[in-house]
Design a protein around this motif. Structure first.
Motif, mmCIF file in Angstrom:
data_model
loop_
_atom_site.group_PDB
_atom_site.id
_atom_site.type_symbol
_atom_site.label_atom_id
_atom_site.label_comp_id
_atom_site.label_asym_id
_atom_site.label_seq_id
_atom_site.Cartn_x
_atom_site.Cartn_y
_atom_site.Cartn_z
ATOM 1 N N LEU A 1 27.500 36.033 41.522
ATOM 2 C CA LEU A 1 26.042 35.419 41.196
ATOM 3 C C LEU A 1 25.496 36.076 40.089
ATOM 4 O O LEU A 1 24.567 35.600 39.592
ATOM 5 C CB LEU A 1 25.253 35.308 42.299
ATOM 6 C CG LEU A 1 25.762 34.330 43.540
ATOM 7 C CD1 LEU A 1 24.914 34.336 44.909
ATOM 8 C CD2 LEU A 1 26.072 32.775 43.055
ATOM 9 N N VAL A 2 25.710 37.623 39.800
ATOM 10 C CA VAL A 2 24.975 38.264 39.003
ATOM 11 C C VAL A 2 26.027 38.617 37.599
ATOM 12 O O VAL A 2 25.683 38.500 36.440
ATOM 13 C CB VAL A 2 24.667 39.508 39.546
ATOM 14 C CG1 VAL A 2 23.699 40.371 38.584
ATOM 15 C CG2 VAL A 2 23.465 39.176 40.676
ATOM 16 N N LEU A 3 27.123 39.216 38.175
ATOM 17 C CA LEU A 3 27.778 39.803 36.966
ATOM 18 C C LEU A 3 28.786 38.906 36.269
ATOM 19 O O LEU A 3 28.870 38.905 35.016
ATOM 20 C CB LEU A 3 28.745 41.085 37.611
ATOM 21 C CG LEU A 3 27.944 42.197 38.143
ATOM 22 C CD1 LEU A 3 28.996 43.301 38.830
ATOM 23 C CD2 LEU A 3 27.040 42.877 37.275
ATOM 24 N N ALA A 4 29.226 38.031 36.950
ATOM 25 C CA ALA A 4 30.031 36.929 36.486
ATOM 26 C C ALA A 4 29.409 35.504 36.037
ATOM 27 O O ALA A 4 30.099 34.553 35.716
ATOM 28 C CB ALA A 4 31.366 36.656 37.348
ATOM 29 N N ASN A 5 27.997 35.490 36.307
ATOM 30 C CA ASN A 5 27.330 34.686 35.925
ATOM 31 C C ASN A 5 26.702 34.606 34.633
ATOM 32 O O ASN A 5 25.894 35.455 34.325
ATOM 33 C CB ASN A 5 26.212 34.392 37.123
ATOM 34 C CG ASN A 5 25.253 33.209 36.891
ATOM 35 O OD1 ASN A 5 25.631 32.408 36.180
ATOM 36 N ND2 ASN A 5 24.338 32.903 37.748
ATOM 37 N N PRO A 6 27.235 33.622 33.654
ATOM 38 C CA PRO A 6 26.411 33.701 32.316
ATOM 39 C C PRO A 6 25.164 33.559 32.204
ATOM 40 O O PRO A 6 24.454 34.022 31.321
ATOM 41 C CB PRO A 6 27.319 32.422 31.599
ATOM 42 C CG PRO A 6 28.440 31.984 32.575
ATOM 43 C CD PRO A 6 27.936 32.509 33.940
ATOM 44 N N SER A 7 24.349 32.797 33.083
ATOM 45 C CA SER A 7 23.093 32.791 33.208
ATOM 46 C C SER A 7 22.303 34.000 33.901
ATOM 47 O O SER A 7 20.847 33.791 33.559
ATOM 48 C CB SER A 7 22.426 31.450 34.110
ATOM 49 O OG SER A 7 23.024 31.618 35.385
ATOM 50 N N SER A 8 22.869 34.821 34.359
ATOM 51 C CA SER A 8 22.379 36.212 34.833
ATOM 52 C C SER A 8 22.056 37.119 33.710
ATOM 53 O O SER A 8 22.696 37.282 32.700
ATOM 54 C CB SER A 8 23.031 36.840 35.710
ATOM 55 O OG SER A 8 22.875 38.107 36.072
ATOM 56 N N PRO A 9 20.907 37.804 33.534
ATOM 57 C CA PRO A 9 20.440 38.683 32.802
ATOM 58 C C PRO A 9 21.243 39.922 32.814
ATOM 59 O O PRO A 9 21.327 40.781 31.915
ATOM 60 C CB PRO A 9 19.002 38.962 32.873
ATOM 61 C CG PRO A 9 18.837 38.747 34.384
ATOM 62 C CD PRO A 9 19.589 37.449 34.552
ATOM 63 N N PHE A 10 21.923 40.204 33.833
ATOM 64 C CA PHE A 10 22.791 41.279 34.126
ATOM 65 C C PHE A 10 24.509 40.929 33.844
ATOM 66 O O PHE A 10 25.169 41.903 34.228
ATOM 67 C CB PHE A 10 22.457 41.975 35.348
ATOM 68 C CG PHE A 10 21.195 42.290 35.716
ATOM 69 C CD1 PHE A 10 20.556 43.577 34.887
ATOM 70 C CD2 PHE A 10 20.481 41.858 36.423
ATOM 71 C CE1 PHE A 10 19.347 44.123 34.842
ATOM 72 C CE2 PHE A 10 18.798 42.129 36.699
ATOM 73 C CZ PHE A 10 18.574 43.107 35.840
ATOM 74 N N ASN A 11 24.573 39.646 33.341
ATOM 75 C CA ASN A 11 26.008 39.413 33.478
ATOM 76 C C ASN A 11 26.844 40.421 32.453
ATOM 77 O O ASN A 11 26.482 40.932 31.424
ATOM 78 C CB ASN A 11 26.183 37.855 33.033
ATOM 79 C CG ASN A 11 26.236 37.729 31.474
ATOM 80 O OD1 ASN A 11 27.196 37.940 30.760
ATOM 81 N ND2 ASN A 11 25.030 37.491 30.911
ATOM 82 N N VAL A 12 28.121 40.518 32.814
ATOM 83 C CA VAL A 12 29.067 41.287 31.981
ATOM 84 C C VAL A 12 30.592 40.245 31.712
ATOM 85 O O VAL A 12 31.358 40.710 31.691
ATOM 86 C CB VAL A 12 29.493 42.614 32.783
ATOM 87 C CG1 VAL A 12 28.473 43.554 32.609
ATOM 88 C CG2 VAL A 12 30.171 42.273 34.241
ATOM 89 N N VAL A 13 29.950 39.195 31.478
ATOM 90 C CA VAL A 13 31.090 38.063 31.296
ATOM 91 C C VAL A 13 32.179 38.515 30.447
ATOM 92 O O VAL A 13 33.322 38.192 30.348
ATOM 93 C CB VAL A 13 30.419 36.573 31.153
ATOM 94 C CG1 VAL A 13 31.554 35.571 30.700
ATOM 95 C CG2 VAL A 13 29.672 36.369 32.329
ATOM 96 N N ALA A 14 31.536 38.973 29.168
ATOM 97 C CA ALA A 14 32.416 39.420 27.946
ATOM 98 C C ALA A 14 33.399 40.324 28.557
ATOM 99 O O ALA A 14 34.555 40.092 27.932
ATOM 100 C CB ALA A 14 31.481 39.753 26.838
ATOM 101 N N ASP A 15 32.979 41.403 29.246
ATOM 102 C CA ASP A 15 34.082 42.209 29.483
ATOM 103 C C ASP A 15 35.222 41.750 30.653
ATOM 104 O O ASP A 15 36.216 42.107 30.592
ATOM 105 C CB ASP A 15 33.196 43.309 30.395
ATOM 106 C CG ASP A 15 32.263 44.125 29.473
ATOM 107 O OD1 ASP A 15 32.476 44.491 28.303
ATOM 108 O OD2 ASP A 15 31.303 44.907 30.049
ATOM 109 N N LEU A 16 34.466 40.736 31.625
ATOM 110 C CA LEU A 16 35.461 40.106 32.380
ATOM 111 C C LEU A 16 36.434 39.424 31.634
ATOM 112 O O LEU A 16 37.733 39.211 32.213
ATOM 113 C CB LEU A 16 34.731 39.414 33.587
ATOM 114 C CG LEU A 16 33.609 40.047 34.382
ATOM 115 C CD1 LEU A 16 32.823 39.114 35.059
ATOM 116 C CD2 LEU A 16 34.466 40.991 35.327
#
Length: 226
Positions: A78-93
């Motif tokens: 919900l936070v780290l893998a969520n593109p809409s989260s301000p704390f997401n790290v989707v690029a790293d994942l």
């Protein structure tokens, strides 16, 4: 017993992969790693005790393991893998491939789901207490304290100085990080109480053992004998 051993093995495999492909001190600084070590220890011990026909691990530890495994899964998805989260790290994942991708799936999805299924199907119900929700807060408090001390000791600009964006003092400052910690602590406490309530009202499973009954042998009547 077999199911718990499999979830323990999934956590161990994920941990070994992470340590093999990364810096061990850095790997061991993540909440996810702490929690999966907890999952491996609690479920591994639980499986061993079931094999030896001994009582299960104490509810305080089983419930805490489940709570933090669920939090690991929820925060990740919900936070780290969520593109809409301000704390997401989707690029790293998105850059993870091969064994690292497998480890991520094991540690963030398989073990939380396994811990939840163990709770629903294999664990005696009505053993968790409201006081446990407060006691469980010692775990995230210890982790945040460790993470902030670690970050303060590392030189500015060090890669992965702060393990999660919401505790990055260099970017947000101590006031914002403290607020984040309080909000997360309140959420953890609420989730802990929700877990206690779920344990009380969830339907019985024919696979789970019954909770031990209190042994009341003392007579309530007054007299010389009890």
């Amino acid at each position: 017993m077999v199911f718990r051993a499999l979830i323990c093995a999934a956590a161990v495999v994920g941990l070994v992969i992470e340590c093999a492909y990364g810096s061990v001190p850095v790997v061991l600084s993540y909440f996810t790693i702490w929690t999966n070590i907890l999952v491996a220890v609690v479920l591994g011990l639980s499986a061993a005790r079931a094999w030896r026909r001994l009582p299960d691990v104490a509810p305080l530890y089983r419930g805490g393991m489940l709570l933090f495994a669920l939090i690991t899964g929820l925060v990740f998805h919900l936070v780290l893998a969520n593109p809409s989260s301000p704390f997401n790290v989707v690029a790293d994942l998105d850059r993870l491939t091969g064994a690292k991708a497998v480890a991520g799936r094991l540690l963030h999805t398989v073990t939380p789901a396994g811990a939840l299924l163990d709770f629903l199907l294999l664990t005696a119900r009505r053993t968790l207490r409201p006081r446990h929700a407060a006691q469980w807060l010692a775990y995230p408090l210890a982790y945040v304290t460790f993470a902030l001390i670690r970050g303060a000791l590392l030189a500015p600009g060090t890669a992965r100085r702060y393990t999660y964006p919401f505790i990055d003092v260099a970017q947000y400052g101590y006031a914002r990080v403290a607020l984040n910690a309080v909000v997360l602590g309140a959420a953890f406490y609420a989730l802990g109480l929700a877990l206690v309530a779920a344990d009380r009202f969830r339907p019985a499973s024919h696979l789970a053992p019954r909770p031990p009954r209190e042994n009341r042998i003392s007579s309530p009547a007054r007299g010389p004998l009890k």
